[in-house]
Structure formats: C-alpha cells, structure tokens
Design a protein around this motif. Structure first.
Motif, PDB file in Angstrom:
ATOM      1  N   GLU A   1       0.833  -1.207   0.000  1.00 18.24           N
ATOM      2  CA  GLU A   1       0.000   0.000   0.000  1.00 18.24           C
ATOM      3  C   GLU A   1       0.870   1.260   0.000  1.00 18.24           C
ATOM      4  O   GLU A   1       0.553   2.245  -0.681  1.00 18.24           O
ATOM      5  N   VAL A   2       1.956   1.231   0.769  1.00 15.97           N
ATOM      6  CA  VAL A   2       2.864   2.386   0.817  1.00 15.97           C
ATOM      7  C   VAL A   2       3.499   2.619  -0.544  1.00 15.97           C
ATOM      8  O   VAL A   2       3.618   3.761  -1.004  1.00 15.97           O
ATOM      9  N   GLU A   3       3.889   1.549  -1.217  1.00 16.91           N
ATOM     10  CA  GLU A   3       4.481   1.673  -2.553  1.00 16.91           C
ATOM     11  C   GLU A   3       3.469   2.240  -3.541  1.00 16.91           C
ATOM     12  O   GLU A   3       3.797   3.077  -4.386  1.00 16.91           O
ATOM     13  N   PHE A   4       2.216   1.782  -3.430  1.00 15.75           N
ATOM     14  CA  PHE A   4       1.150   2.303  -4.288  1.00 15.75           C
ATOM     15  C   PHE A   4       0.963   3.805  -4.080  1.00 15.75           C
ATOM     16  O   PHE A   4       0.839   4.579  -5.039  1.00 15.75           O
ATOM     17  N   LEU A   5       0.960   4.236  -2.817  1.00 13.72           N
ATOM     18  CA  LEU A   5       0.775   5.652  -2.523  1.00 13.72           C
ATOM     19  C   LEU A   5       1.952   6.481  -3.046  1.00 13.72           C
ATOM     20  O   LEU A   5       1.759   7.576  -3.598  1.00 13.72           O
ATOM     21  N   LYS A   6       3.152   5.975  -2.882  1.00 15.38           N
ATOM     22  CA  LYS A   6       4.333   6.699  -3.366  1.00 15.38           C
ATOM     23  C   LYS A   6       4.282   6.878  -4.879  1.00 15.38           C
ATOM     24  O   LYS A   6       4.635   7.938  -5.407  1.00 15.38           O
TER      25      LYS A   6
ATOM     26  N   PRO B   1       0.875   9.622   5.957  1.00 16.89           N
ATOM     27  CA  PRO B   1       1.160  10.488   4.814  1.00 16.89           C
ATOM     28  C   PRO B   1       1.469  11.919   5.271  1.00 16.89           C
ATOM     29  O   PRO B   1       0.991  12.370   6.313  1.00 16.89           O
ATOM     30  N   GLU B   2       2.275  12.610   4.479  1.00 18.39           N
ATOM     31  CA  GLU B   2       2.558  14.009   4.782  1.00 18.39           C
ATOM     32  C   GLU B   2       1.277  14.819   4.684  1.00 18.39           C
ATOM     33  O   GLU B   2       0.377  14.515   3.906  1.00 18.39           O
ATOM     34  N   GLY B   3       1.192  15.888   5.484  1.00 16.86           N
ATOM     35  CA  GLY B   3      -0.017  16.693   5.511  1.00 16.86           C
ATOM     36  C   GLY B   3      -1.089  16.031   6.364  1.00 16.86           C
ATOM     37  O   GLY B   3      -0.815  15.084   7.110  1.00 16.86           O
ATOM     38  N   ILE B   4      -2.306  16.517   6.241  1.00 18.36           N
ATOM     39  CA  ILE B   4      -3.395  15.998   7.086  1.00 18.36           C
ATOM     40  C   ILE B   4      -4.615  15.547   6.283  1.00 18.36           C
ATOM     41  O   ILE B   4      -5.572  15.041   6.852  1.00 18.36           O
ATOM     42  N   ASP B   5      -4.591  15.702   4.963  1.00 16.61           N
ATOM     43  CA  ASP B   5      -5.801  15.461   4.173  1.00 16.61           C
ATOM     44  C   ASP B   5      -6.076  13.980   3.923  1.00 16.61           C
ATOM     45  O   ASP B   5      -7.226  13.546   3.946  1.00 16.61           O
ATOM     46  N   PHE B   6      -5.023  13.198   3.662  1.00 13.53           N
ATOM     47  CA  PHE B   6      -5.218  11.783   3.334  1.00 13.53           C
ATOM     48  C   PHE B   6      -5.204  10.960   4.620  1.00 13.53           C
ATOM     49  O   PHE B   6      -4.395  11.207   5.511  1.00 13.53           O
ATOM     50  N   PRO B   7      -6.094   9.971   4.748  1.00 14.77           N
ATOM     51  CA  PRO B   7      -6.113   9.136   5.967  1.00 14.77           C
ATOM     52  C   PRO B   7      -4.770   8.442   6.181  1.00 14.77           C
ATOM     53  O   PRO B   7      -4.039   8.176   5.222  1.00 14.77           O
TER      54      PRO B   7
ATOM     55  N   VAL C   1     -18.937   9.377   6.610  1.00 13.89           N
ATOM     56  CA  VAL C   1     -18.904  10.253   5.437  1.00 13.89           C
ATOM     57  C   VAL C   1     -17.611  11.056   5.493  1.00 13.89           C
ATOM     58  O   VAL C   1     -17.375  11.802   6.439  1.00 13.89           O
ATOM     59  N   PHE C   2     -16.782  10.873   4.473  1.00 17.50           N
ATOM     60  CA  PHE C   2     -15.440  11.468   4.460  1.00 17.50           C
ATOM     61  C   PHE C   2     -15.275  12.337   3.222  1.00 17.50           C
ATOM     62  O   PHE C   2     -15.459  11.873   2.098  1.00 17.50           O
ATOM     63  N   LYS C   3     -14.900  13.598   3.429  1.00 20.38           N
ATOM     64  CA  LYS C   3     -14.708  14.537   2.331  1.00 20.38           C
ATOM     65  C   LYS C   3     -13.216  14.697   2.035  1.00 20.38           C
ATOM     66  O   LYS C   3     -12.407  14.838   2.950  1.00 20.38           O
ATOM     67  N   ILE C   4     -12.894  14.698   0.737  1.00 26.66           N
ATOM     68  CA  ILE C   4     -11.502  14.752   0.321  1.00 26.66           C
ATOM     69  C   ILE C   4     -11.457  15.313  -1.110  1.00 26.66           C
ATOM     70  O   ILE C   4     -12.447  15.223  -1.841  1.00 26.66           O
ATOM     71  N   ASP C   5     -10.331  15.898  -1.505  1.00 27.48           N
ATOM     72  CA  ASP C   5     -10.230  16.462  -2.846  1.00 27.48           C
ATOM     73  C   ASP C   5     -10.260  15.348  -3.902  1.00 27.48           C
ATOM     74  O   ASP C   5     -10.025  14.175  -3.609  1.00 27.48           O
ATOM     75  N   GLU C   6     -10.521  15.731  -5.141  1.00 32.69           N
ATOM     76  CA  GLU C   6     -10.780  14.749  -6.200  1.00 32.69           C
ATOM     77  C   GLU C   6      -9.606  13.803  -6.444  1.00 32.69           C
ATOM     78  O   GLU C   6      -9.796  12.588  -6.571  1.00 32.69           O
ATOM     79  N   ASN C   7      -8.399  14.338  -6.524  1.00 30.86           N
ATOM     80  CA  ASN C   7      -7.241  13.487  -6.801  1.00 30.86           C
ATOM     81  C   ASN C   7      -7.042  12.443  -5.705  1.00 30.86           C
ATOM     82  O   ASN C   7      -6.881  11.245  -5.978  1.00 30.86           O
TER      83      ASN C   7
ATOM     84  N   ALA D   1      -9.264  11.476  -3.580  1.00 34.36           N
ATOM     85  CA  ALA D   1     -10.451  10.608  -3.538  1.00 34.36           C
ATOM     86  C   ALA D   1     -10.275   9.419  -4.473  1.00 34.36           C
ATOM     87  O   ALA D   1     -10.602   8.276  -4.123  1.00 34.36           O
ATOM     88  N   ASN D   2      -9.742   9.667  -5.657  1.00 34.60           N
ATOM     89  CA  ASN D   2      -9.529   8.588  -6.623  1.00 34.60           C
ATOM     90  C   ASN D   2      -8.504   7.579  -6.109  1.00 34.60           C
ATOM     91  O   ASN D   2      -8.655   6.374  -6.300  1.00 34.60           O
ATOM     92  N   ILE D   3      -7.471   8.074  -5.440  1.00 33.02           N
ATOM     93  CA  ILE D   3      -6.457   7.193  -4.864  1.00 33.02           C
ATOM     94  C   ILE D   3      -7.053   6.373  -3.728  1.00 33.02           C
ATOM     95  O   ILE D   3      -6.840   5.159  -3.632  1.00 33.02           O
ATOM     96  N   LEU D   4      -7.809   7.036  -2.869  1.00 39.21           N
ATOM     97  CA  LEU D   4      -8.410   6.366  -1.724  1.00 39.21           C
ATOM     98  C   LEU D   4      -9.383   5.272  -2.159  1.00 39.21           C
ATOM     99  O   LEU D   4      -9.408   4.181  -1.576  1.00 39.21           O
ATOM    100  N   LYS D   5     -10.154   5.543  -3.191  1.00 39.45           N
ATOM    101  CA  LYS D   5     -11.124   4.564  -3.678  1.00 39.45           C
ATOM    102  C   LYS D   5     -10.436   3.293  -4.170  1.00 39.45           C
ATOM    103  O   LYS D   5     -10.990   2.194  -4.051  1.00 39.45           O
ATOM    104  N   GLN D   6      -9.236   3.431  -4.704  1.00 38.31           N
ATOM    105  CA  GLN D   6      -8.494   2.256  -5.184  1.00 38.31           C
ATOM    106  C   GLN D   6      -7.968   1.402  -4.034  1.00 38.31           C
ATOM    107  O   GLN D   6      -7.737   0.203  -4.199  1.00 38.31           O
TER     108      GLN D   6
END
Length: 209
Positions: free
Chosen positions: A101-106, A135-141, A169-175, A177-182
């Motif tokens: 999963e970490v490799e996928f995110l990178k 992950p860096e920042g606070i937006d991605f789980p 219900v979790f709100k996140i930016d589009e880019n 969101a697409n990564i999270l859904k995968q």
C-alpha cells in the motif's frame, strides 16, 4: 483496506471519558499509566479513539522543524493543537505488512513515514503490535495494520444500544479521492469529493431496537 478508526480530539481525557460513558458508551483507557487516549470499541467495524495528545516530545517537533522535516510532523502537530472534535481518520488492513500500500501511494505522489514496530500495552495487559504509515499533511487518511491481538469485544452492544458504526462520510479532494477509492473495499465509508471542506463530515451508528 477498510475503515479502521476515527480520532476525536479532546482537551481533557478524564472528562471526555466520563462524558462518553454518560452517553452510554463503554470506554477504556489506552494504557494504565498516564494515558493520552481512550478507546470506544465495537465488535465489528471501525472504532473511536479519544485523543488528548500524541505524546510527541516538544524537542522532537522543534528539531523536525529546524531540519526541514516539519511536513512529516504536520499531522501530529495538528492533532496536538486542533480544537475538540473529529480530527483524524485511519484506514486499516486485516493482516500483513503495509509495504504494498505504501508503494502504491508513493507511485501516486503521496509520501510519508512508515513505522513498522509500534506497540502498546493496554489496560488488560495485552501487547498490541501494529504498523502505521502517516502520509505528509493531514488530508489523506493514515494507514494501519491490524493489531497482533484483537482487542474488540465479542458480540457486544453498548449500554445505549449502539452496536457499530454503520457509515462514515469522508470529504476529500478529487485526486486523493480517486487514490483512496483504489485502496478501499468497505461499505462503511462514503467518499465525497470536496476541495474546500475536508475530513470526516458525519458518522452514523447502528442501534438495536
């Protein structure tokens, strides 16, 4: 992966535990001595973590900032300083490492810090071992492997009749969101694309009649 747990920031852990118990929830401290968090477990699905602080020493934060690594510390600084309420979300893997999963995110541009040997001794003297990727920042789980010992009660219903969390219900930016859904395979999580308001927007419980 699936929904792991929700972090709810509190200013005073002892008072918060009393408040949630008064709401009819069973709450246990994270550890016996000088706890910084408390847990509200359900027999299945995600649980709630009441967090007073991260326990991160101030000197570590200062050195991190001085040496240019404050982006990696942003999440921990936020948890330590934000207002009371919903402030974090963890997605969880049932077993194994987080390497894939970490490799996928990178590959998708999400960097962070992986901790492979974390552990906590809970109030029942169980040694809970686990892994986390922040992950860096606070937006991605953030990501977490499941505990080496399952701390959740079996066939348990809280005194208030709540059996589990049935929707987050979790709100996140589009880019992102697409990564999270995968990454996710979970009926509990509803992902909403929102570039402005981010984070957990709502929680729904399942209550027995």
């Amino acid at each position: 992966m699936r929904s792991g747990h929700i972090i709810y920031k509190v200013n005073n852990l002892e008072l918060a535990v009393k408040e949630w118990r008064n709401k009819g929830f069973e709450v246990e401290y994270g550890r016996n001595k000088n706890p910084i968090n408390a847990l509200i477990y359900f027999s299945e699905g995600p649980y709630i973590e009441l967090l007073q602080n991260t326990g991160m020493p101030k000197i570590v934060k200062l050195l991190s900032k001085l040496f240019g690594k404050n982006k990696k510390m942003e999440r921990f600084n936020y948890w330590d300083t934000c207002e009371e309420g919903l402030c974090g979300f963890c997605i969880e893997k049932d077993f194994g490492s987080l390497d894939e999963e970490v490799e996928f995110l990178k590959k998708n541009g999400i960097k962070g810090v992986l901790f492979n040997n974390l552990k906590r001794i809970d109030t029942k003297n169980r040694v809970l071992q686990y892994k986390c990727f922040f992950p860096e920042g606070i937006d991605f789980p953030f990501l977490m492997s499941y505990f080496s010992i399952d701390p959740k009660p079996i066939d348990f219903v809280h005194p208030n009749g709540i059996r589990k969390i049935k929707k987050i219900v979790f709100k996140i930016d589009e880019n992102n969101a697409n990564i999270l859904k995968q990454l996710m395979n979970d009926d509990v999580l509803e992902i909403i694309v929102d570039d402005k308001e981010k984070g957990i927007n709502n929680i729904e419980y399942e209550k027995i009649n």
